[in-house]
Scaffold this motif. Structure first.
Motif, short mmCIF file in Angstrom:
data_model
loop_
_atom_site.label_atom_id
_atom_site.label_comp_id
_atom_site.label_asym_id
_atom_site.label_seq_id
_atom_site.Cartn_x
_atom_site.Cartn_y
_atom_site.Cartn_z
N LEU A 176 0.82 -1.21 0.00
CA LEU A 176 0.00 0.00 0.00
C LEU A 176 0.85 1.26 0.00
O LEU A 176 0.43 2.31 -0.49
N MET A 177 2.07 1.17 0.52
CA MET A 177 2.97 2.33 0.52
C MET A 177 3.40 2.72 -0.88
O MET A 177 3.90 3.84 -1.08
N GLN A 178 3.22 1.83 -1.85
CA GLN A 178 3.60 2.17 -3.23
C GLN A 178 2.65 3.19 -3.84
O GLN A 178 3.00 3.84 -4.84
N MET A 179 1.46 3.36 -3.28
CA MET A 179 0.53 4.36 -3.80
C MET A 179 1.09 5.78 -3.65
O MET A 179 1.18 6.52 -4.63
N PRO A 180 1.52 6.21 -2.45
CA PRO A 180 2.13 7.55 -2.37
C PRO A 180 3.48 7.63 -3.07
O PRO A 180 3.82 8.69 -3.61
N ARG A 181 4.25 6.55 -3.07
CA ARG A 181 5.56 6.58 -3.75
C ARG A 181 5.40 6.84 -5.24
O ARG A 181 6.10 7.67 -5.82
N THR A 182 4.46 6.12 -5.87
CA THR A 182 4.26 6.30 -7.31
C THR A 182 3.62 7.66 -7.61
O THR A 182 3.89 8.25 -8.66
N THR A 183 2.81 8.17 -6.68
CA THR A 183 2.22 9.50 -6.88
C THR A 183 3.31 10.57 -6.90
O THR A 183 3.27 11.50 -7.71
N VAL A 184 4.29 10.44 -6.02
CA VAL A 184 5.43 11.37 -6.01
C VAL A 184 6.23 11.26 -7.30
O VAL A 184 6.70 12.26 -7.86
N ALA A 185 6.39 10.02 -7.81
CA ALA A 185 7.13 9.81 -9.06
C ALA A 185 6.43 10.50 -10.23
O ALA A 185 7.09 11.13 -11.09
N ILE A 186 5.11 10.42 -10.27
CA ILE A 186 4.37 11.08 -11.35
C ILE A 186 4.48 12.59 -11.21
O ILE A 186 4.54 13.33 -12.20
N GLN A 187 4.53 13.08 -9.97
CA GLN A 187 4.69 14.52 -9.75
C GLN A 187 6.02 15.02 -10.30
O GLN A 187 6.12 16.17 -10.76
N MET A 188 7.04 14.17 -10.30
CA MET A 188 8.33 14.54 -10.89
C MET A 188 8.16 14.85 -12.37
O MET A 188 8.75 15.80 -12.90
N LEU A 189 7.34 14.05 -13.06
CA LEU A 189 7.09 14.30 -14.48
C LEU A 189 6.35 15.61 -14.68
O LEU A 189 6.64 16.37 -15.60
N LYS A 190 5.36 15.88 -13.81
CA LYS A 190 4.58 17.11 -13.93
C LYS A 190 5.49 18.33 -13.77
O LYS A 190 5.41 19.30 -14.54
N GLU A 191 6.37 18.28 -12.77
CA GLU A 191 7.26 19.41 -12.52
C GLU A 191 8.27 19.61 -13.65
O GLU A 191 8.70 20.73 -13.91
N ALA A 192 8.62 18.52 -14.33
CA ALA A 192 9.54 18.62 -15.47
C ALA A 192 8.82 19.00 -16.76
O ALA A 192 9.48 19.19 -17.79
N GLY A 193 7.50 19.11 -16.71
CA GLY A 193 6.74 19.49 -17.90
C GLY A 193 6.68 18.41 -18.96
O GLY A 193 6.58 18.70 -20.16
N LEU A 194 6.73 17.13 -18.53
CA LEU A 194 6.73 16.01 -19.48
C LEU A 194 5.37 15.33 -19.49
O LEU A 194 4.75 15.16 -18.43
N PRO A 195 4.88 14.93 -20.66
CA PRO A 195 3.58 14.26 -20.75
C PRO A 195 3.59 12.90 -20.08
O PRO A 195 4.58 12.17 -20.12
N TYR A 196 2.46 12.57 -19.45
CA TYR A 196 2.25 11.27 -18.84
C TYR A 196 0.92 10.72 -19.36
O TYR A 196 -0.14 11.26 -19.04
N ILE A 197 0.99 9.68 -20.16
CA ILE A 197 -0.19 9.10 -20.80
C ILE A 197 -0.43 7.72 -20.21
O ILE A 197 0.50 6.91 -20.10
N VAL A 198 -1.67 7.46 -19.82
CA VAL A 198 -2.03 6.17 -19.22
C VAL A 198 -2.99 5.44 -20.15
O VAL A 198 -3.99 6.02 -20.60
N VAL A 199 -2.67 4.18 -20.44
CA VAL A 199 -3.56 3.30 -21.20
C VAL A 199 -4.08 2.25 -20.24
O VAL A 199 -3.32 1.41 -19.75
#
Length: 311
Positions: A176-199
């Motif tokens: 369950l701790m992977q939920m906040p960990r992965t959320t922080v990882a996605i935030q890294m992409l947002k701050e870098a201005g990189l697209p994140y596409i989910v299928v």
């Protein structure tokens, strides 16, 4: 010539030279029951040619169809501590892992790769539902962090294909701790201005839906994919009411604003190329990977005037 030469010897030769037919030549569609030749199914990316039902596909086969020429490089993922809780039910957790690795030929439930689609460099991540139902454990969390770091390092968009039954119970709270960990990882992409596409593929449920699977800039789903936190049967038993037809399926969620697109798997590559280049501010892709045509030159010659006739 006698009966031994004409009958017995050919009969003996036919018995010893008989070849058994492999059992995996045909696949039965789970939806319509049609028997499909294995090569036909493989060429159509595990989509039924009769009814369009999307069957499961491994991350490696998906990447071969996704990347240009089927060429990609795997991204190394840090290995977590094995069996941190010493979990045991009917089997020991390490024994379940070994069985899943032997069955799938993969080390874990997620594969990370980098390459090009339509001449556009990307990083891609895909979950393998055949590996312990694609459950999210510490390795999956490490994989998404590694994918995000790779995307930020090389300034590439990240495309993630989700398919999971939720968190991995053998790792308990650590899963369950992977939920906040992965959320922080996605935030890294947002701050870098990189697209994140989910299928989102069938099925995407549980803690995966409650974290990285629903944080994309664009959400695309395969047809009739089940996308939810709690399944429809659990909800019906809780509220004691009948749910609407097609509840929590991709088309239902598209109609209610939770998805941006529902795209068949055979059209997914072209869709991802177009959306990725759009988000990056690049020119539209050219069909067939041909060079961009040169602008037409305007001729001073009046093409409507009749040509001179020479004798």
């Amino acid at each position: 010539m006698n009966w031994i030469t004409n009958y017995v010897r050919p009969r003996i030769n036919s018995i010893f030279s008989r070849r058994e037919t492999p059992d995996n030549l045909w696949t039965k569609c789970d939806n319509c029951g049609t028997m499909l030749f294995h090569r036909e199914v493989s060429d159509n990316l595990n989509v039924c040619t009769n009814c369009g039902h999307h069957m499961g596909i491994t991350p490696r086969d998906r990447f071969i169809a996704l990347f240009d020429g089927g060429v990609f490089n795997e991204v190394e993922v840090p290995l977590p501590q094995p069996d941190p809780l010493q979990f045991r039910d009917q089997k020991r957790y390490p024994d379940r892992m070994k069985a899943a690795q032997k069955e799938t030929g993969e080390a874990e439930a997620m594969l990370i790769a980098k390459g090009e689609i339509g001449r556009t460099p990307i990083v891609a991540a895909a979950q393998d539902f055949s590996f312990m139902a694609g459950s999210m454990g510490m390795y999956v969390g490490n994989a998404i962090i590694a994918a995000a770091e790779e995307a930020v390092r090389f300034k590439r968009p990240l495309i993630l294909f989700s398919a999971a039954g939720g968190a991995r119970m053998q790792e308990g709270i650590l899963s369950l701790m992977q939920m906040p960990r992965t959320t922080v990882a996605i935030q890294m992409l947002k701050e870098a201005g990189l697209p994140y596409i989910v299928v989102l593929t069938h099925p995407t449920t549980g803690g995966v839906t409650a974290s990285y699977a629903m944080l994309g800039d664009v959400h695309i789903a395969e047809p009739n994919a089940l996308i939810c936190f709690a399944g429809p049967r659990v909800i019906e038993q809780t509220i004691r009411e009948k749910l609407p037809e097609g509840f929590q399926r991709a088309e239902y969620l598209l109609d209610h604003g939770m998805l941006d697109r529902v795209t068949p798997r055979t059209e997914m590559r072209d869709e991802l190329i177009q959306i990725t280049r759009m988000l990056l501010g690049l020119t539209p892709p050219v069909k067939g990977d041909l060079p961009k045509p040169e602008p037409e030159t305007v001729s001073n010659k009046d093409e409507t005037a009749p040509e001179a006739v020479t004798e």
